[in-house]
Design a protein around this motif. Structure first.
Motif, PDB file in Angstrom:
ATOM      1  N   ASP A 149       0.798  -1.173   0.012  1.00 47.56           N
ATOM      2  CA  ASP A 149       0.058  -0.048  -0.006  1.00 47.56           C
ATOM      3  C   ASP A 149       0.903   1.353   0.169  1.00 47.56           C
TER       4      ASP A 149
ATOM      5  N   GLU B   1       0.749   4.416  -2.687  1.00 52.59           N
ATOM      6  CA  GLU B   1       0.877   5.646  -2.005  1.00 52.59           C
ATOM      7  C   GLU B   1       1.997   6.684  -2.439  1.00 52.59           C
TER       8      GLU B   1
ATOM      9  N   THR C 128       5.781  10.794   1.510  1.00 52.92           N
ATOM     10  CA  THR C 128       5.842  10.972   0.094  1.00 52.92           C
ATOM     11  C   THR C 128       6.905  11.906  -0.244  1.00 52.92           C
TER      12      THR C 128
END
Length: 197
Positions: free
Chosen positions: A17, A21, A103
């Motif tokens: 996941d 992302e 991120t």
């Protein structure tokens, strides 16, 4: 480096996941998602098509959950006992230090000057909070390559693949640091050459 080194069948772990992302996983232990499990099967099928005697290969994985899951699904797909393989702590992904879980967009927003420094030289830049650079990773994984005695399946991480391409195939560091390392495929390293299957 000599051409007599055993062939490496390198498989990056399947999707998580956090991959989806765009989060920096590094050494955070994130499991595979459903897509990642399918990719592990795909890699197993590609390996089976490549190698006629898969039982003769050595099998080594990073000890992280996502790599162990990938290896076990892959071995099951090959018709081998899923849990008969070796773990090597040196194969863990490089750590992004304080940036793990973020991120790149969040990193650039939170620490624009440090993010810019990394963009200038991805290979040698170590993120804050104990992060590793690719150059540091090369020093960590090089001895693994020297230890190989037969053709080997290695299930590990994108950073490790980039380090191997630099060490084994002479891919220049700037190029290696930005290469795509595909999930669900096999990176075959033979002597100084490599190809994706």
């Amino acid at each position: 480096m000599t051409a007599s080194r055993p062939t490496i069948y390198f498989i990056r772990h399947g999707e998580t996941d956090w991959n989806l992302e765009g989060r920096l996983q590094g050494q955070k232990d994130i499991p595979l998602n459903d897509v990642g499990r399918v990719q592990a099967e795909e890699a197993g099928r590609k390996l089976k098509a490549l190698v006629s005697h898969v039982e003769d290969l050595a099998y080594v994985a990073s000890p992280m959950t996502r790599t162990r899951e990938t290896m076990e699904i892959l071995r099951e797909t090959l018709g081998l006992h899923p849990e008969v393989y070796r773990l090597d702590d040196r194969l863990v992904e490089l750590t992004f230090g304080a940036w793990e879980g973020m991120t790149w967009k969040e990193v650039r927003k939170a620490e624009p000057s440090l993010a810019a420094l990394r963009e200038q030289d991805k290979w040698h830049y170590a993120p804050p909070g104990g992060g590793e650079s690719y150059a540091m990773l090369v020093d960590r994984v090089r001895p693994i390559l020297d230890d190989l005695t037969r053709d080997t399946v290695i299930v590990a991480h994108g950073g490790v693949a980039r380090a191997f391409l630099s060490i084994c195939c002479g891919v220049n560091p700037r190029q290696a640091a930005s290469m795509d390392i595909w999930q669900g495929r096999v990176l075959m390293i033979e002597g100084r050459s490599y190809r994706w299957v």
